[in-house]
Enzyme design. Structure first.
Site, short mmCIF file in Angstrom:
data_model
loop_
_atom_site.label_atom_id
_atom_site.label_comp_id
_atom_site.label_asym_id
_atom_site.label_seq_id
_atom_site.Cartn_x
_atom_site.Cartn_y
_atom_site.Cartn_z
N ALA A 1 1.22 -0.98 0.09
CA ALA A 1 -0.22 0.20 0.34
C ALA A 1 1.24 1.38 -0.06
O ALA A 1 0.83 2.39 -0.72
CB ALA A 1 -1.36 -0.08 0.97
N GLY B 1 1.84 1.64 -3.20
CA GLY B 1 0.91 1.91 -3.98
C GLY B 1 0.01 3.14 -3.79
O GLY B 1 0.09 3.70 -5.43
N ASP B 2 0.49 3.67 -2.60
CA ASP B 2 0.23 4.66 -2.83
C ASP B 2 0.60 5.98 -3.45
O ASP B 2 0.63 7.07 -4.05
CB ASP B 2 0.44 5.56 -1.42
CG ASP B 2 -0.55 7.01 -0.29
OD1 ASP B 2 -1.04 7.69 -0.98
OD2 ASP B 2 0.39 7.70 -0.76
N ALA B 3 1.88 5.78 -3.15
CA ALA B 3 3.16 7.18 -4.53
C ALA B 3 2.57 6.62 -6.30
O ALA B 3 2.26 7.15 -7.24
CB ALA B 3 4.61 6.55 -4.23
#
Length: 134
Positions: free
Chosen positions: A22, A25-27
């Protein structure tokens, strides 16, 4: 190593923590949002920033994810659920715990796809999410 075109071992990725996926994945999601916003028109830097913040906030991510649930492949659904069910110790004030969990699941999925080198699938899912957004 080419950090823009990754294709990591499937077992290594499965062994990563959901919160680690996560985090990455946020980036990945934020770069995609920023690219999408920049390509859509001429906004001032301040307007771009405000728009990006709206799209990367957990409530908006949770709402946009609803478009993807029917089209996720079984393995993708499993990664999403694993991320959603991870146990972060807190959540932002502007989101419910549920919204934050769903957003974490989405980010884990994006991190997982990125590490697998599945940029085509990332683009496909992102386009579905952003369809109809102005």
């Amino acid at each position: 190593m080419d950090y823009f075109h990754l294709s990591e071992d499937k077992q290594d990725i499965l062994n990563m923590s959901s919160l680690g996926l996560a985090y990455l994945g946020d980036a990945v999601y934020e770069v995609m949002v920023r690219s999408w916003l920049c390509l859509r028109g001429k906004l001032t830097p301040g307007a771009l920033h405000r728009s990006a913040l709206d799209y990367v906030a957990a409530p908006r991510q949770a709402a946009l994810l609803e478009k993807l649930l029917p089209v996720l492949r079984p393995e993708e659904t499993q990664v999403f659920k694993r991320g959603r069910n991870a146990n972060p110790h807190s959540h932002p004030r502007g989101a419910t715990r549920r919204e934050y969990q769903v957003a974490t699941g989405l980010e884990a999925l994006f991190g997982w796809l990125y590490l697998r080198g599945e940029t085509g699938r990332l683009n496909e899912l992102f386009e579905m999410m952003m369809e109809g957004e102005d």
